[in-house]
Design a protein around this motif. Structure first.
Motif, short mmCIF file in Angstrom:
data_model
loop_
_atom_site.label_atom_id
_atom_site.label_comp_id
_atom_site.label_asym_id
_atom_site.label_seq_id
_atom_site.Cartn_x
_atom_site.Cartn_y
_atom_site.Cartn_z
N ASN C 30 0.81 -1.21 0.00
CA ASN C 30 0.00 0.00 0.00
C ASN C 30 0.85 1.26 0.00
O ASN C 30 0.88 2.00 0.97
N LEU C 31 1.54 1.48 -1.07
CA LEU C 31 2.23 2.76 -1.21
C LEU C 31 1.17 3.84 -1.14
O LEU C 31 0.01 3.62 -1.47
N PRO C 32 1.53 5.05 -0.74
CA PRO C 32 0.51 6.04 -0.39
C PRO C 32 -0.28 6.57 -1.59
O PRO C 32 0.19 7.40 -2.34
N TYR C 33 -1.45 6.07 -1.77
CA TYR C 33 -2.41 6.72 -2.67
C TYR C 33 -3.78 6.56 -2.03
O TYR C 33 -3.95 5.81 -1.08
N ASP C 42 -2.97 9.89 -6.45
CA ASP C 42 -1.60 9.42 -6.30
C ASP C 42 -0.79 10.43 -5.49
O ASP C 42 0.01 11.17 -6.01
N HIS C 44 1.53 9.85 -3.60
CA HIS C 44 2.92 9.43 -3.64
C HIS C 44 3.69 10.07 -4.79
O HIS C 44 4.91 10.17 -4.77
#
Lengths: 247, 247, 247, 247, 247, 247, 247, 247
Positions: C30-33, C42, C44
């Motif tokens: 879960n990269l930050p979006y 997005d 990130h």
């Protein structure tokens, strides 16, 4: 192996201190491929795609193809070398006598294991000039472990030749239609079957067929549903796609 | 029912004098379809193709679509009316209250029977503007009895959004990729999965995307094997083709 | 922040048992979006690209754009809403009175922070009809913290108007050339300067200009080195690219 | 030297009667270039563009190229002779033994002075067949005094090969992406970096790639901002443009 | 013989028990064609189309053409081998000395029977370079039993040469116009006659004639009614179509 | 009347002094047409082409069409006004109550005399959306004195609907095939009949059918001989051409 | 006035100290044009080109055109406002009652001075729909002081209408041919005259005329020498070019 | 001689019984041209067009060209044989030693008479590769009796080389601009002169110049009025057209 599970296993090892942070990082970075200088052989592809790297020989020297073949054989991969002329085959044959050659389809190959699948892929061509593209598809399918039937020269100009083949058509699990000129065979077959039809436009034809654009557009605009298209003359792509379906 | 068997049965009846020459001839000529004057409804299609006639509503009057729907319902067919606007739905709804409408996908439908298949078809879109085409595919698949998952807005401009979805991608049995602009998502997904990928170019984009030609060419030329293409904006075609594979 | 370092930091935490395997796995996935249902914002991107998400408003409802704007403002991002008409601006203005509007360039914006860069980006247009595209580029550049100069209506049909501007041209650090019709201005400027020239073909023109194809081809084939091209009418893209160079 | 200042200096001399009207007129007319009959060598270009004339060898006789090289060397210019085959190099080498040759990139060159810039330009190719175009860019950059790194054969069909290289990608100051077939690599890189990306479509591919049109359109329509495009196979143009940015 | 009558006769035999169900089925399936492995010779075509199979020789080996010729001669068909070079003719001549060759039209032929029709087909060319295509049409027509007249080199650049021929033009029953470059001859003839005009664009021309696209478009858009078009350089197709009309 | 004979008669009169040099000159110059200021009505066309002038109504004012109709009626010509909308018909009807209107085909007409020909022209369409173009052809044929049969909605997606019609197809003297999308019907019919087939591509379809280019190319490249093509949507042209053949 | 002489005169003044270096520099830089903010009026053009600036009204507001007209009138220029609709004319007329309007040609104008030239420019159109483009050319020519004759509706479908006009054609000094559809008129006229023929393709036509591409290609490929082409629908360009020749 | 007068004279003779009806008819029919079997030499063209027939040698045998040359010389015509290679020249030279050859322009010629015109035609090329096309134009002009000046290699990439030539440019009566790649030179020259500019796109360039389409579009869309275009690489056409203007 699935990428997410692969990732999780490395994290597990890290958590249990079986590997260091640095080696975990390297592991994650260095997924398995082989840098041969002039090419990065993607051994990992067999995990991701279910089949190893296929080599497109146009514009590659004999020597380069030999080195790649060597590397692929070391990993016990089956071999598919497309767009390969006879002289390349003769060259490779000296070192790797097990290699086979489909001259019409211009494809060098080596099978590993027998039939993986009892369902049949049927390849139809509209004319005799479409046969080389069909043969590229046939060998691709066979090396990938499929049963293949072919019916060549049944274009719509003599539609009774085609109707005669309805029983064979109805027995296939996947159908590949190879046609140049106006490419109408795709639509006609699409209207006769409930199986997926993969249409391959060929550059056969003259004048306003524009080296395959005419049949490509015909196939894209097929009024029959159940037809999808691959690139002009791309017999390998059609075979590969059919094999994925046939699994 | 298969056409050859159908033919043979008529011949059998004739041989055993159960029917006359003339009625055999009529039978052979009059395969089951319904001439409604303005359209020939192909009820026989369900035999040949495993699914009844789908109606493309653009350029048809409300009244014509109503008559066709009536005829299809009489034969207990499921219903798929594509490119249908809201006002057509409101009109039909009065007479056929069971009809459903997917407004984003502009498709009116009626399911018959439940899920015929436990394997999942996954639909991905590159952007939010590709969603209408994806929704047309989704309803088509569901009416044909398939389980569908969707992941929207995961274009390659933010590739981590996509990588995050690898587990879902690896669980699908067939994948549909819907993308406009440059359509690169098809190639990227094609490189990550061993399942067949059906790519749908959309007319989303501006300038030199030329109403879908740019993503169409991108998808036709995908460097990843295992990708086939249907017509621009043809969500129905992608869904139908995916359903044939998924069976 | 760079993705590799981001990855390493999570691995460090895991190794030192600050986080569990499961939460590391979730983190990596879960990269930050932000999944807003109809769109995945997005956040990130600011880390990866040095600038947050830009919203293309064509085909989006007023309500959707409002929600996206809200989310972007919560993260203290600058705002760039392209292809926005006046009525959208009037709608958003009620809730977000700080928003500004460049009507010619059809772009809604909000700057954060002052000039980040003292070097000038110069925007030239061949005609008066090319100005909207130029204005989209100008606001993009200014919101990204660049100093911008514009010289409009200096097409090659009156080349003395252009030669008159040589001193300004020689002072710029990056040059954007916006031209429709035959697009010759790109080549001429490319021959006069040692700075990178970004050429934007516009759909201005008639007959065989084919909605921008003619100037696009002209610019792609520029006989002057030092010219690169972005999409037809893509003022935002030119401004964004110029800003990356200017940093 | 800047043209306006050049003009002013002549006017100053004239005003102070150091030169006559006629010689001022001649001076203004005869900016420094050399009429060699078959070609006008633009020595003045070094002033205007920061780099001397580059010679495109296709369709030029060996003798003509030799004369041009002679003239360029007399002015102590660095040398860049593009699209030069081996036989031209062998011919020139006899007279100018200092010349070097990059055979893959088909470019003859002579550097003057060392590295003018510590920032790196990174060149990526999607496949092995794109390498000749990449090599043309590399030599162009090096002769213009730039530091170059190359990563070849990292196309999106095997995206993990690319992700593995994220650290190198994040260190570059300018990135050149060379790709044929569908050209999707440009968009993917554009989404991963905050540096300007110069995309070069190549004529590598077959069928509907149409000798580079498919990747050209893909790159023009990139959904990632920060990507600009040069002509098909134009490695020199990409290198030159990157060098202007890198300064 | 008409297909429906053919079908009915088999059904009659079956009904009267002259043949079994199985043999009726086989009969219906196996309409008369000959599977030669590499090609399916369509002997049935003479029934359906009034003329037997025509062989397109491009890309066929000498041996294959020989075998096909043999099979066609056995059925006493007339022979038409198009796109045949001199060396193929010399090869076939040894075995089949009766064969004739039209070298300009690159067509090998053998007539059966005399003139079937007293009405004349007139072939006009715009220039001398269009003659090969015209000659292919001429031999096709003559082998199919038509009377042919030709008038070559009467393009619109010297329209009096054409007006001089008005009496011949008014005597023809069908007119074929062969023209490259801009193909205007089709429209002019179309305006002067009340007979059907078949227009054949040729790939003769240079620059923006694009190998026949320019005259093809001209002919498709003819402002004179009564003009229909066949493929670029397709002299055979024009002759065949004219013969169908002339019957 | 034939132009050469017309010329000779004038010369005869001159030679026998029945007319003066000047009036002969005038006669030769002033072939019969009528200059109405905004249009030159070509009454002479009936002599040359066997049918009077047909009026294309798009872009003409109601008043202009009325004046032309008046002039045509004065010469007792039959009337064909193509691309005419309902409001034009309502306008003309007031003055010329004898005019008829085919609304589907958007064509206003007035027949003169009965059937001139007992042989039938058959018009087939692939889909229901192709009917307007087919109707334009039908009225054109009927006004020109031909017997017409139509079979609509028999595209190749349901080929049994077509095979059912083989008896009708085999009875026609000329066949017109109207098809959009991929236009494959032309090739299939061309393979089943020995009569000339006139193929009309229509702009029906979407995505990559490109407003009729896809079926146009399909028809131009038909693998069946005996097929010629007219312009996209040009029902009038097909009808006119068919009538010339049918005579 | 010629640019070189203009330059020399300034240098003379400078040399004789009549002006300072700075004012010479300014003078050279500021060639006479007028920066109106939204447009740079090129008054100098009359010196360079022999005729002042012509205003293309499409996409300009009524107010902007009014301001430009004002400025042009102040300099006593003749006026040519192209692509101007009736409402613009009505608006301008209030302030500048001397302005005239050619409604068919959509061009507002004001002549200055009488006929400058006794030689005639002849404008021919193929059809009535080509007249607007022809009228734009006519007014352009008349305002530039030329004598103009027009012959409309003499397309090649009725070539006797054209031959009738041979005497007028032979008297012209320059000929403009305006034609849509297939554009064959250009070639026919080119073959009949020894005067320069300027061909203007128009977007009149349908189907495969592709909004003017078909006649453009026809005219570019004219088999008659002595024909040059301007842009699609560019009546102004043809008139302007003809006037330059006629001088 | 003018065609109408020619016609009248014959009628006069007929009226005065100096010739019979039959011979008048023959006379009218047989305007002077020479049927050589493979070609109809149009001697009458010199009357109509002011210059005799020009022979395009591509695809003609040496023998045919020799016969044509013989016939042309008998009528004391000047000679222009275009697209002629050296070996053809060597062949003809033996029989006709007076023939000259411009090798760069690939054109064989023979002048008759001296300069007919003191006004100069100026030919400019953008690059050195455009010179062959320019040389074809030059010889055409000289044989037709014009004074020619050439300035080669003055493309817009080094615009000072061009400005230097302003005095020569301002002295020309007609200007031909020959340019490949992006073809911007046409627009720039068009903006600098009040003389007609004939633009010739060349197929020089690579990648997306598409063998001359890019410069063709550039020139068609020139923002400078006073520019007309001839076919790609058509140096002869440009020279011929310029000569018509220059008379």
């Amino acid at each position: 192996m699935n990428s997410a599970r692969y990732l999780k296993r490395i994290l597990d090892k890290l958590h249990s201190k079986k590997i260091s942070v640095n080696s975990a990082f390297r592991e994650l970075k260095n997924l398995p491929y082989e840098n041969m200088g002039f090419v990065r052989l993607d051994h990992h592809r067999a995990f991701r795609k279910g089949f190893g790297e296929v080599v497109y020989c146009e514009n590659k020297t004999h020597k380069h193809v030999k080195k790649i073949t060597e590397a692929l054989l070391k990993h016990k991969n089956p071999i598919l070398l497309t767009r390969a002329n006879k002289s390349l085959y003769d060259f490779l044959k000296k070192t790797f006598p097990a290699l086979k050659y489909n001259e019409a389809g211009r494809i060098i190959y080596l099978k590993k294991g027998g039939l993986k699948n009892k369902k049949t892929v049927l390849i139809l061509t509209a004319g005799t000039s479409d046969i080389p593209v069909a043969e590229e598809a046939r060998t691709t399918l066979e090396v990938m472990g499929n049963k293949v039937k072919t019916i060549y020269d049944v274009g719509v100009a003599g539609i009774h030749r085609l109707l005669d083949k309805l029983p064979e058509i109805s027995k296939a699990n996947v159908i590949i239609v190879v046609a140049g000129m106006e490419g109408a065979l795709g639509s006609v077959i699409g209207g006769l079957t409930d199986k997926p039809v993969i249409a391959v436009p060929t550059s056969v034809g003259y004048g306003s067929s524009f080296k395959g654009i005419a049949p490509l557009l015909t196939m894209m605009n097929s009024c029959s549903p159940g037809v999808a298209v691959v690139n002009i003359d791309n017999g390998f792509g059609a075979g590969y796609f059919a094999s994925l379906i046939n699994k």
